[in-house]
Scaffold this motif. Sequence first.
Motif, short mmCIF file in Angstrom:
data_model
loop_
_atom_site.label_atom_id
_atom_site.label_comp_id
_atom_site.label_asym_id
_atom_site.label_seq_id
_atom_site.Cartn_x
_atom_site.Cartn_y
_atom_site.Cartn_z
N ARG A 83 0.68 -1.19 0.28
CA ARG A 83 0.25 -0.11 0.05
C ARG A 83 0.79 1.31 0.02
O ARG A 83 1.83 1.28 0.58
CB ARG A 83 -0.83 0.03 0.97
CG ARG A 83 -2.02 -1.16 1.37
CD ARG A 83 -2.71 -0.95 2.38
NE ARG A 83 -3.52 -2.18 2.63
CZ ARG A 83 -3.96 -2.52 3.96
NH1 ARG A 83 -4.05 -1.64 4.88
NH2 ARG A 83 -4.53 -3.53 4.29
N GLY A 84 0.30 2.26 -0.74
CA GLY A 84 0.97 3.50 -0.69
C GLY A 84 2.32 3.51 -1.47
O GLY A 84 2.99 4.77 -1.81
N MET A 85 2.61 2.48 -2.41
CA MET A 85 3.76 2.45 -3.21
C MET A 85 3.39 3.60 -4.44
O MET A 85 2.30 3.24 -4.97
CB MET A 85 4.12 1.00 -3.81
CG MET A 85 4.61 0.42 -2.51
SD MET A 85 5.16 -1.25 -3.31
CE MET A 85 6.11 -1.96 -1.80
N GLY A 86 4.14 4.29 -4.63
CA GLY A 86 3.82 5.11 -5.91
C GLY A 86 5.44 5.52 -6.55
O GLY A 86 6.32 4.94 -6.33
N PHE A 87 5.31 6.26 -7.60
CA PHE A 87 6.36 6.84 -8.20
C PHE A 87 7.52 7.11 -7.50
O PHE A 87 8.54 6.77 -7.64
CB PHE A 87 6.16 7.76 -9.45
CG PHE A 87 7.05 8.38 -10.14
CD1 PHE A 87 7.19 7.41 -11.39
CD2 PHE A 87 8.03 9.37 -9.99
CE1 PHE A 87 8.65 7.89 -12.39
CE2 PHE A 87 8.98 9.82 -10.80
CZ PHE A 87 9.27 9.08 -11.86
N PHE A 88 7.24 8.09 -6.44
CA PHE A 88 8.53 8.77 -5.75
C PHE A 88 8.85 7.66 -4.82
O PHE A 88 10.30 7.62 -4.65
CB PHE A 88 7.84 9.95 -4.88
CG PHE A 88 8.92 10.33 -4.17
CD1 PHE A 88 9.88 11.22 -4.91
CD2 PHE A 88 8.89 10.26 -2.69
CE1 PHE A 88 10.76 12.08 -3.89
CE2 PHE A 88 10.21 10.90 -1.81
CZ PHE A 88 10.91 11.72 -2.68
N GLY A 89 8.24 6.72 -4.33
CA GLY A 89 8.90 5.72 -3.49
C GLY A 89 9.76 4.78 -4.41
O GLY A 89 10.78 4.24 -3.63
N GLY A 90 9.24 4.30 -5.58
CA GLY A 90 9.99 3.50 -6.38
C GLY A 90 11.37 4.21 -6.58
O GLY A 90 12.60 3.85 -6.80
N MET A 91 11.44 5.44 -6.93
CA MET A 91 12.57 6.21 -7.43
C MET A 91 13.40 6.27 -6.24
O MET A 91 14.63 6.08 -6.54
CB MET A 91 12.22 7.51 -7.81
CG MET A 91 13.24 8.43 -8.36
SD MET A 91 12.72 10.03 -9.21
CE MET A 91 14.25 10.66 -9.68
N MET A 92 12.98 6.73 -5.20
CA MET A 92 13.89 6.84 -3.79
C MET A 92 14.39 5.26 -3.55
O MET A 92 15.39 5.30 -2.78
CB MET A 92 13.04 7.33 -2.75
CG MET A 92 12.76 8.61 -2.79
SD MET A 92 13.95 9.82 -3.43
CE MET A 92 14.89 9.81 -1.95
N LEU A 93 13.91 4.41 -3.69
CA LEU A 93 14.50 3.18 -3.52
C LEU A 93 15.67 2.81 -4.33
O LEU A 93 16.69 2.45 -3.65
CB LEU A 93 13.29 1.94 -3.78
CG LEU A 93 13.81 0.37 -3.39
CD1 LEU A 93 14.34 0.16 -2.02
CD2 LEU A 93 12.81 -0.75 -3.95
N ASN A 94 15.50 3.12 -5.65
CA ASN A 94 16.88 2.70 -6.48
C ASN A 94 17.82 3.83 -6.14
O ASN A 94 19.19 3.49 -6.12
CB ASN A 94 16.32 2.90 -7.67
CG ASN A 94 16.10 1.30 -8.32
OD1 ASN A 94 16.68 0.44 -7.59
ND2 ASN A 94 15.47 1.12 -9.49
#
Length: 203
Positions: free
Chosen positions: A108-119
């Motif tokens: 839940r709550g996964m979005g574009f910004f969250g994916g970008m910050m992970l990498n």
Amino acid sequence: MSITADQLALFIGTLSVAILSPGPGVIAVSQSAFALGRRRALPYGWGLAVGASVWCIFALLGLTVIFRALPWTYVALKILGGAYLVWIAFKMWRHAADPLPDPAESSRGMGFFGGMMLNLSNPKPALFYSAVLLSIFPVLLSAGDKLAIYATAISVELAFYTALASLMALPWLRRRYYAAKFWIDRAAGLAIGLLGLSLILRH
């Protein structure tokens, strides 16, 4: 441009092999697609793709400047980059039989910004991109060359995560993916290991 279509094709193949092996981002996107569907998983996957491509930009912008100022860094980075690729290959081979863990966080709550910050939180892709660029392309690259390489990298990353989020929403494919994990890791490890050795040994 000084780079060739064959070099770009090899770059696409190498990058595809590298991101094919399951990692934290792949697991998170897969689980998000399983639980929430393709529409909810796609933005997160695109964020991961953009985050990874940012490291490609850093590698492209930094290599030429450093090598012009300090030529010995070219040899040093070749050895370090090759050793890193061999280490990655060893881990892929060794852990091929390990089961895929569940992601630590909820989908839940996964979005574009969250994916970008992970990498972006993991600088290892910068070394990976540097090693791959060194092994495939000329040392000195024009602005057009760098633009073509980056466009290729972001296209491969976006295509992979888009396909992953779309396909992993299908339950039958999820079962096949898990069943093939051992051979995916072994094939990826072998290919990346050979690339790393060639980078170290090539004059």
